[in-house]
Design an enzyme around this catalytic site. Structure first.
Site, PDB file in Angstrom:
ATOM      1  N   ASP A 386       0.839  -1.204   0.000  1.00 18.43           N
ATOM      2  CA  ASP A 386       0.000   0.000   0.000  1.00 18.43           C
ATOM      3  C   ASP A 386       0.872   1.252   0.000  1.00 18.43           C
ATOM      4  OD1 ASP A 386      -2.549   0.989  -0.175  1.00 18.43           O
ATOM      5  OD2 ASP A 386      -2.998   0.836   1.951  1.00 18.43           O
ATOM      6  N   ASP A 387       1.803   1.327   0.948  1.00 18.61           N
ATOM      7  CA  ASP A 387       2.715   2.468   0.980  1.00 18.61           C
ATOM      8  C   ASP A 387       3.549   2.542  -0.288  1.00 18.61           C
ATOM      9  OD1 ASP A 387       3.128   4.130   3.669  1.00 18.61           O
ATOM     10  OD2 ASP A 387       2.374   2.147   4.188  1.00 18.61           O
TER      11      ASP A 387
END
Length: 646
Positions: A386-387
């Protein structure tokens, strides 16, 4: 006479657009002012009072309590108590038994008398709800450390689990990374069963201290029944465990824990694993002056937020990478020049944070080169997809003076993310195919989600990143798109795993599908638009309560918030609804609820750690997402630099 040419007057800018421009300018200034001189942004990460209470219990257990910390923490605990004497786990939520018990114990440690009105109200409510016996396993573990609960009446999980091979069910890599980091040290604690002298009795929180409420046995043919019997067998094994094997398992757990300590002394950048790791290592003979213990204890202090009123709140985690990439995206989409010094400085900081060594994820992907980004300042063991996806999207919005450096970092990050795709075509946050449901069945694991299956929001962010990297037609991206389309709810929304909830999921998925080439006229996009319009509040904003996780009737329902209104707008704008009444009302709500300094007030928890069990108020969400949404309303869809092709 000389003829005069008369030009028609310039058309007036629509009122909503004018409001949006002014709100965007104010919010941009506010966000720029919050950047650290090193280039990062970080908002407070607010969870619930169990973080503060457990920090105090740890200090009591290790005999490192100090009066200033104790009083500051107590001040925070008191400020969070509600009129009925209870504590909740999110703003406006229902009272929660374990949180109330732990906060009560924290205040007792701070010297609050049990007969004080606020304490008596809390203990009476606890007794009405079944007393300590009705609380979660982790609460009772903490109480067992001081003899307030019996170790024999807790579920058992032996340290020998460290030896289970990776192909066998219930091995430690079947657990999500956050659970894995917590469970390994807790197996040590469970094996040692320590009891430190209690500073006071807790009889007022028991219905009957002599008779804890046992769970009624479930049917043997059910999963619950099978795992209850397994727990009984593990209790029996505790009494007859082969001592050399037990000692070896404890040494292996200690080595596993120490190997995963980060450079700053924490574990995974998360407070709970750090707390349990310190207890476990201390029980195994690590004294408080040992370098591992000193570094770990020092790292805990960095989770503390000291406030102007003298109170002290403990963050469960810190989110600088996440906050920085989201702030970069927001400012760029709001119209900040791509070579603005603030964006270049942010890009430099993010580039330095790329993880270049293997972590636990490589157990399932041993041949995959590293290259992801983590959520925290220090967490090289657990980068997440996600990051990584959002950092890449942020870097592509910056005109960096060293483009080759950016290209190399993005290539590594993209390669790593592609390699982390699960077999169903979607992406989990930290691991590949972390989908076994067995860990959730263990009586020991009642503290929230303990696995990391693929989710719509994470998959959407990855798909959006891959599409902007020119990979919209890659087989991996198409599989992700197909998975997202199949996961749409019947009402047109998507479930939000890491944000609350269906508004977050829908706000993530629609822009990703459009970026990947799904037209705004597609039935899935139209259903999503209709759902968002149907749940818009009367005031023009959007909101969704945490109760939508256990109760579907709450989907899309809740007080309007700046972050959730922005998520809805991002989806509607991507779907081509810029001129719609719903968008106009949403933009107007954001503009009219903005504070004079350019920020928004948002007491509600719109982030998610574990659905329903652990809720988060990211204090920067109220800023970065409205700036992004307003910026896209004013300026159109973002200009993301395409990768250079050699």
């Amino acid at each position: 006479m000389t003829a005069t040419t008369v030009h028609p007057p310039e058309p007036l800018e629509p009122a909503t657009l004018s409001l949006a421009r002014e709100a965007t300018a104010r919010a941009t200034r506010h966000l720029l002012d919050r950047q650290d001189e090193q280039g990062w942004w970080k908002g407070d990460l607010e969870t619930n009072v169990t973080m503060d209470a457990e920090d105090l219990m740890l200090r009591q257990f290790l005999s490192i309590q100090d009066p200033a910390t104790l009083e500051a923490a107590a001040r925070h605990l008191r400020s969070e108590q509600r009129e009925d004497g209870t504590w909740a786990t999110f703003h406006g939520g229902p009272p929660e038994l374990s949180a109330t018990i732990e906060a009560y114990v924290g205040l007792r440690l701070a010297g609050d008398r049990p007969d004080a009105p606020h304490m008596a109200a809390a203990s009476a409510w606890v007794r009405e709800r079944g007393g300590i016996a009705g609380s979660r396993v982790f609460t009772r573990i903490w109480l067992a450390l001081f003899g307030w609960w019996k170790w024999e009446d807790l579920p058992e999980l032996p340290p020998e689990i460290i030896y289970l091979p990776k192909w066998l069910p219930l091995n430690i890599y079947d657990f999500g990374c956050w659970a894995r980091q917590t469970i390994v040290p807790l197996t040590v604690v469970s094996a040692k069963r320590p009891v430190r002298p209690a500073p006071f009795p807790l009889d007022e929180l028991h219905i009957d201290p002599r008779r804890p409420n046992p769970r009624r046995p479930a049917r043997l043919a059910s999963w619950d029944g099978a795992f209850q019997r397994l727990d009984r067998a593990l209790h029996a094994y505790h009494k007859v465990a082969v001592r050399p094997l037990r000692r070896a398992a404890l040494r292996s757990c200690a080595r596993w824990i120490v190997e995963r300590q980060e450079n700053d002394g924490c574990w995974g950048g998360i407070q709970p694993p750090a707390v349990y790791s310190l207890i476990a290592l201390h029980l195994l003979g690590y004294d408080l002056d040992h370098p591992v213990m000193r570094a770990g204890l020092a790292s805990l202090d960095r989770f503390a937020v000291w406030r102007e009123d003298g109170s002290r709140m403990v963050e469960a985690c810190q989110s600088p990478v996440w906050d920085t990439c989201l702030a970069t995206i927001a400012l760029a989409d709001a119209g900040l020049a791509p070579d603005h010094p603030a964006l270049v400085k942010a890009a430099d900081w993010m580039l330095d944070e790329q993880v270049t060594r293997p972590g636990d994820w490589s157990v399932r992907r041993p041949g995959l080169p590293s290259g992801g980004w983590a959520f925290e300042f220090h967490n090289d063991n657990y980068p997440d997809t996600d990051d990584t996806a959002e950092v890449i999207l942020a870097l592509r919005r910056v005109r960096h003076p060293d483009p080759e450096r950016v290209e190399a970092a993005v290539r590594r990050g993209t390669r790593w993310t592609l390699g982390m795709q699960s077999s169903d075509g979607a992406w989990g946050a930290f691991d590949v195919d972390n989908t076994s449901r067995l860990p959730n069945r263990l009586p020991f694991c009642d503290f929230g989600e303990v696995i990391d299956p693929p989710s719509a929001d994470v998959t959407a962010h990855v798909v959006e990143m891959l599409a902007h990297e020119g990979r919209a037609q890659d087989p991996a991206t198409r599989r992700g798109v197909a998975w997202l389309l199949a996961e749409q709810e019947a009402d047109g929304s998507w479930f939000g795993r890491w944000g609350t909830n269906y508004v977050y999921g829908t706000g993530s998925v629609v822009p990703a599908l459009v970026a990947a080439g799904v037209p705004g006229s597609h039935p899935a996009i139209r259903r999503a638009v209709r759902w968002l319009e149907s749940v818009q509040n009367e005031d023009g904003g959007w909101g969704e309560d945490q109760r939508s996780y256990p109760d579907r009737q709450w989907a899309g329902r809740g007080a309007s918030t700046a972050s959730q209104t922005a998520w809805a707008l991002l989806a509607l704008l991507a779907a081509g609804e810029r001129e719609s009444k719903a968008v106009e009302r949403g933009v107007t709500w954001l503009a009219e609820t903005q504070e004079d300094d350019g920020s928004w007030d948002e007491p509600y928890f719109t982030g998610t750690g574990f659905p329903w069990d652990f809720s988060i108020n990211y204090h920067l969400y109220r800023q970065v997402f409205p700036v992004t949404a307003l910026g896209r309303y004013v300026n159109g869809e973002p200009a993301v630099a395409r990768p250079r092709r050699s």
